[in-house]
Design a protein around this motif. Structure first.
Motif, PDB file in Angstrom:
ATOM      1  N   TRP A  32      -9.822   2.656  -1.972  1.00 33.44           N
ATOM      2  CA  TRP A  32      -8.661   2.702  -1.087  1.00 33.44           C
ATOM      3  C   TRP A  32      -8.255   4.161  -0.958  1.00 33.44           C
ATOM      4  O   TRP A  32      -8.010   4.827  -1.963  1.00 33.44           O
ATOM      5  CB  TRP A  32      -7.499   1.852  -1.612  1.00 33.44           C
ATOM      6  CG  TRP A  32      -6.445   1.730  -0.553  1.00 33.44           C
ATOM      7  CD1 TRP A  32      -6.422   0.849   0.492  1.00 33.44           C
ATOM      8  CD2 TRP A  32      -5.316   2.583  -0.388  1.00 33.44           C
ATOM      9  NE1 TRP A  32      -5.337   1.093   1.293  1.00 33.44           N
ATOM     10  CE2 TRP A  32      -4.645   2.147   0.786  1.00 33.44           C
ATOM     11  CE3 TRP A  32      -4.799   3.671  -1.090  1.00 33.44           C
ATOM     12  CZ2 TRP A  32      -3.482   2.761   1.270  1.00 33.44           C
ATOM     13  CZ3 TRP A  32      -3.649   4.292  -0.617  1.00 33.44           C
ATOM     14  CH2 TRP A  32      -2.997   3.830   0.545  1.00 33.44           C
ATOM     15  N   GLY A  62      -7.666  -6.041   0.971  1.00 33.42           N
ATOM     16  CA  GLY A  62      -7.023  -4.758   1.242  1.00 33.42           C
ATOM     17  C   GLY A  62      -7.833  -3.533   0.886  1.00 33.42           C
ATOM     18  O   GLY A  62      -7.388  -2.402   1.138  1.00 33.42           O
ATOM     19  N   ALA A  63      -9.026  -3.708   0.308  1.00 27.01           N
ATOM     20  CA  ALA A  63      -9.865  -2.532   0.029  1.00 27.01           C
ATOM     21  C   ALA A  63     -10.340  -1.918   1.345  1.00 27.01           C
ATOM     22  O   ALA A  63     -10.607  -2.640   2.305  1.00 27.01           O
ATOM     23  CB  ALA A  63     -11.065  -2.931  -0.824  1.00 27.01           C
ATOM     24  N   ASP A  64     -10.442  -0.592   1.387  1.00 26.18           N
ATOM     25  CA  ASP A  64     -11.077   0.043   2.548  1.00 26.18           C
ATOM     26  C   ASP A  64     -12.554  -0.340   2.585  1.00 26.18           C
ATOM     27  O   ASP A  64     -13.125  -0.541   3.650  1.00 26.18           O
ATOM     28  CB  ASP A  64     -10.953   1.569   2.471  1.00 26.18           C
ATOM     29  CG  ASP A  64      -9.533   2.043   2.732  1.00 26.18           C
ATOM     30  OD1 ASP A  64      -8.741   1.273   3.311  1.00 26.18           O
ATOM     31  OD2 ASP A  64      -9.220   3.190   2.351  1.00 26.18           O
ATOM     32  N   ALA A  76       0.838  -1.207   0.000  1.00 30.86           N
ATOM     33  CA  ALA A  76       0.000   0.000   0.000  1.00 30.86           C
ATOM     34  C   ALA A  76       0.869   1.252   0.000  1.00 30.86           C
ATOM     35  O   ALA A  76       1.846   1.332   0.742  1.00 30.86           O
ATOM     36  CB  ALA A  76      -0.915  -0.004   1.216  1.00 30.86           C
ATOM     37  N   PRO A  77       0.506   2.236  -0.837  1.00 27.54           N
ATOM     38  CA  PRO A  77       1.215   3.529  -0.777  1.00 27.54           C
ATOM     39  C   PRO A  77       0.868   4.273   0.520  1.00 27.54           C
ATOM     40  O   PRO A  77       0.047   3.808   1.300  1.00 27.54           O
ATOM     41  CB  PRO A  77       0.689   4.279  -1.995  1.00 27.54           C
ATOM     42  CG  PRO A  77      -0.362   3.448  -2.632  1.00 27.54           C
ATOM     43  CD  PRO A  77      -0.568   2.213  -1.815  1.00 27.54           C
ATOM     44  N   GLU A  78       1.511   5.417   0.717  1.00 31.15           N
ATOM     45  CA  GLU A  78       1.141   6.297   1.836  1.00 31.15           C
ATOM     46  C   GLU A  78      -0.307   6.750   1.689  1.00 31.15           C
ATOM     47  O   GLU A  78      -0.778   6.985   0.582  1.00 31.15           O
ATOM     48  CB  GLU A  78       2.021   7.552   1.831  1.00 31.15           C
ATOM     49  CG  GLU A  78       3.398   7.353   2.406  1.00 31.15           C
ATOM     50  CD  GLU A  78       3.367   7.012   3.888  1.00 31.15           C
ATOM     51  OE1 GLU A  78       2.798   7.794   4.671  1.00 31.15           O
ATOM     52  OE2 GLU A  78       3.889   5.943   4.266  1.00 31.15           O
ATOM     53  N   ARG A  79      -1.012   6.878   2.816  1.00 24.19           N
ATOM     54  CA  ARG A  79      -2.330   7.530   2.771  1.00 24.19           C
ATOM     55  C   ARG A  79      -2.155   9.041   2.712  1.00 24.19           C
ATOM     56  O   ARG A  79      -1.165   9.571   3.199  1.00 24.19           O
ATOM     57  CB  ARG A  79      -3.158   7.144   4.001  1.00 24.19           C
ATOM     58  CG  ARG A  79      -3.686   5.715   3.920  1.00 24.19           C
ATOM     59  CD  ARG A  79      -4.670   5.382   5.011  1.00 24.19           C
ATOM     60  NE  ARG A  79      -5.040   3.976   4.952  1.00 24.19           N
ATOM     61  CZ  ARG A  79      -6.135   3.510   4.351  1.00 24.19           C
ATOM     62  NH1 ARG A  79      -7.002   4.335   3.810  1.00 24.19           N
ATOM     63  NH2 ARG A  79      -6.386   2.221   4.319  1.00 24.19           N
TER      64      ARG A  79
END
Lengths: 392, 392
Positions: free
Chosen positions: A254, A212-214, A7-10
Motif C-alpha cells: 500500500w 484494499g491492497a494496491d 487509509a492514511p494519506e498517500r
C-alpha cells in the motif's frame, strides 16, 4: 468503517524528507562524506518521495545525489521529470534515455567533477543486501572519469536510517498489515478441498486487492500431505486434498510499503506432527515478541525463537534467519540471525519468522509483523490463531 | 472456452533449456569464452527454469555458471535448493544464506579457480539494460581472488539469445496478451465518471487477475481534462470527470512472461485534439506493424512510426524510444530508437509504443504487442479500436 476508509494519506509531507536528509547529513559530517550517490528505487524514494512502478523496466538508470548540505539532486531520465518535479527537490537534471552511449554518465561527471578535484569522499551502496543499480561497465567508466573521488561504502549508514521508521511510515505499514490480515481471514471461506493451488493463489490475490491492497506482488506458498517441503515456489495445479497443510506467504503493498507474513491451514484434518510444529512455531513467535525490546539485539531475538524451535528441530533450518526488517522492501535489514548484533530501537518494523523442519523432509513457517516500541512490541498483524485452523 | 481453459502448460520441457544452453555454448566457442557467470532473475531462469517470486527479497544473491560444455551449475542459497532440484540441472551448490561475510564468494572462487589458473575468459553482464546483481563490494573481492580470469561483457550475446523467442515462449506471451486484452475490454463496464483514479486502478487489477493473469505487477496511468501530462505515476484519488482522457498501461504476467500495453478512453466526450492525437498514434502503430518484418531494423521501425507522429509532433518526445522487446521482463532489448540497428528476426516479440505531445504539456501513448513473423507481423494483443472509446 472499511479498510479503504481507514487509509492514511498517500505520500508524505515535505518535512519527512527534510528530516531524513538532515539525519543523513549529520552522519555524513561524522564520516567525512561530501555526498551520497544513490541509485536504488528505495533509496531514491527515501530521499525524494519519487514513487513509480516504472522501476520495473530495467532500461534506464536513475540517480540521486545527497550533498553534504542542501536538498538532494536528481539525475534522471526525461520520462521521470514530470513526476520528480512534484517532489520537494529543486535541482532535477535529465537526459533523453535510453541512450546506451551515455546514460547519465556525462551529467554525473559534471555534477561530481568538483568533488573529484578536491579528492572528496562520496558514499555508495556496496554492502550486504545491495546491488549496483547501474550497468557495471558504466560504473567502471564513471570511476575512471572521477579518479579523484574516494568512493566509500555507506551501506550501514543508509540502512541504519531506513531501519527506524517515522510515524507516517508506521501508519502505512500498519494499514497494509491490517489489509493482509483481512485477506488471510477470508481464506477459509474462499478455498477448500479440490481447489487447485493455482486457483487458491488467485483467490488470495483477489481478496488482498479487494481488501484494499494496491497489489499483492509476492504470493508464494505450498500445500501437501501433512506439510510442505518448499516455501518459495510458484503454485502447482494440484488440487487441495484432505490431510494437506496449506501455507500462503504474502507481501502486499500500500503506497509503496509492504506487509510480509504467512498463514497455515489444515485441509480437513492433518497429522499430529503438523499440529505440534504449528504449536512450537506459535510459541517461538511469542518468544520473539517478548524479546523484541529496545536494547536487545537481533541476535537476542534469534536466540529467543531458536530456543523454542529446538523443542522439535535443532538443525537451524535452511532459511538462514528467523525474520528481518520490513518497509519499502519485502525484506530489509536487519536479520534475526546469530551474526546480526544490530540493537533494536523504538520504531523499527520487523518480521518474526520462525521455521522448522520435521518428518520426512517437511517444513513449516510462521510469521508476524511488529513494531518495536518503548516497552512491549506492538503487533501490526492480527495474531495467528493459536491452533491450526481447519478448512473444509 | 474461457481463457483459464486455454492456458498453455506451465514451465518448459527440458529440451527447451538444452537448446538454449547449446545455442549459448556455440556463441561462447565463437567468442573464446570458458563460461558465463549470470546473476539476474531472468538470466538464471532462462538457463535453468528456476522460477520464483522470492527474487523480490534483495537479501540473497543467486548465481548460475554456464560452462563451455555441459549443463549449467547453480551456486545458490540453501532456501532455493529444493526448487532448483526440480530443474534440469544436476550440479547445485548451496550455502546457508544470508551470510554477510561470505555470501557465495567461497563457492564461486572454488568453482572458477581452475579457470583463473589458465587465464580463461568468462562472460558477465556489464552493458546497457543490465545491473550487477550482487553487492559491489563482493564483486570487487571476487575479482581480486580470481585475478587470472579475464571478465568480458556478454550483454549482446545473452540479450541476442533472449530476444528471439521459442514457440513455447510465444504461447505464454500470446496467452498473457489475450488476458490483458480481455481485462481492457471490461474497463468501460467497470469505470465511469466520478470514480477516483485509485479505484480505477484497483478495478483494472481485479479484472486482469480475474481474467487469468497470475498478477498485474505494473499498472500505471493517468486521467485529466483533454489528456494527461505523465505516464508513470501512481494513481491519485481524483475522480474521473467528463472531458478526461483516461489511460491505463499494464504489465500483467502469466507463468513469468509479460504483456505490456496500454489503452485510452474518453470520459464522456473529449477535446478534438485528443481525438486527433489518438488517430495519429493508431496510424503510427499501423506503420510500425507494417514495418516489422525480418530484415528491417529497430531503427526502421522507429522511423516508420516517427513519420506518422510528425503529422502532429516532431519534438521526439521524452520517452526516448517507440517500443521495445518483451518477454520475461516488462521491457527487454531491443529498443525502437534511431540508435538501435538490431535486425528484426522471426519470433522476436516486441511492443510498438508510439507517443506524442500536444496542447499545453499534454501527451498520449498507444501500445500493442506483436511477434515478428515470416511475412506480416502477428498481433498478440487485440488491436485497439480505431477511435477513442467513450466511457459514460
Amino acid at each position: 468503517m472499511s479498510l479503504a476508509d481507514a487509509a492514511p494519506e498517500r505520500g508524505f509531507q515535505n518535512t519527512e524528507f527534510e528530516a531524513r536528509t538532515a539525519r543523513a547529513q549529520r552522519l555524513m559530517a561524522r564520516d567525512g562524506l561530501a555526498g551520497l550517490l544513490l541509485m536504488s528505487e528505495q533509496d531514491v524514494r527515501y530521499f525524494t518521495g519519487f514513487h513509480t512502478l516504472f522501476w520495473q523496466s530495467p532500461t534506464r538508470p536513475w540517480f540521486v545525489f545527497v550533498p553534504a548540505s542542501g536538498k538532494p539532486v536528481a539525475v534522471i531520465p526525461e520520462i521521470g521529470a514530470e513526476l520528480m518535479r512534484r517532489s520537494w527537490i529543486d535541482d532535477i537534471r535529465t537526459w533523453s534515455a535510453p541512450a546506451p552511449e551515455d546514460d547519465g554518465i556525462s551529467l554525473l561527471t559534471e555534477l561530481l567533477a568538483p568533488l573529484a578535484k578536491v579528492g572528496a569522499r562520496v558514499g555508495v551502496m556496496k554492502g550486504h543486501e545491495t546491488k549496483l543499480q547501474m550497468p557495471l561497465g558504466d560504473w567502471e567508466r564513471l570511476v575512471a572519469r572521477l579518479g579523484g573521488i574516494k568512493f566509500a561504502d555507506v551501506t550501514k549508514l543508509v540502512q541504519g536510517l531506513r531501519m527506524v521508521k517515522s510515524p507516517a511510515e508506521i501508519k502505512k505499514l500498519s494499514h497494509i498489515c491490517a489489509i493482509g490480515s483481512a485477506a488471510f481471514s477470508k481464506v477459509p471461506d474462499l478455498v477448500g478441498e479440490g481447489m487447485p493451488l493455482e486457483e487458491v493463489f488467485r483467490q488470495f490475490r483477489l481478496a488482498a486487492i479487494g481488501s484494499g491492497a494496491d497489489d499483492a506482488p509476492y504470493v508464494v506458498g505450498a500445500a501437501d500431505q501433512g506439510g510442505y517441503a518448499d516455501v518459495i515456489s510458484p503454485p502447482s495445479r494440484r488440487p487441495l486434498q484432505k490431510g494437506d497443510v496449506l501455507m500462503l506467504d504474502t507481501g502486499c503493498t500500500w503506497d509503496g510499503y509492504f506487509c510480509d507474513f504467512d498463514r497455515n491451514w489444515a485441509i480437513g484434518d492433518v497429522h499430529d506432527d503438523a499440529k505440534r510444529a504449528y504449536d512450537v512455531l506459535w510459541r517461538a513467535t511469542q518468544a520473539g515478541i517478548d524479546a523484541a525490546r529496545p536494547g536487545n539485539t537481533c541476535r537476542d531475538l534469534f536466540l529467543a525463537m531458536s530456543k523454542v524451535i529446538a523443542e522439535m528441530d535443532s538443525s537451524g533450518g535452511d532459511i538462514g534467519r528467523l525474520g528481518h526488517g520490513l518497509g519499502m522492501q519485502l525484506t530489509e535489514q536487519p536479520s534475526h540471525a546469530a551474526f546480526d548484533e544490530t540493537e533494536l530501537k523504538e520504531n523499527m518494523v520487523l518480521t518474526l519468522e520462525p521455521s522448522l523442519s520435521y518428518g520426512e523432509g517437511l517444513m513449516m513457517v510462521h510469521e508476524e509483523n511488529i513494531v518495536v516500541s518503548n516497552g512491549e512490541a506492538k503487533l501490526l498483524t492480527t495474531r495467528a490463531a493459536p491452533e491450526l485452523i481447519l478448512v473444509r
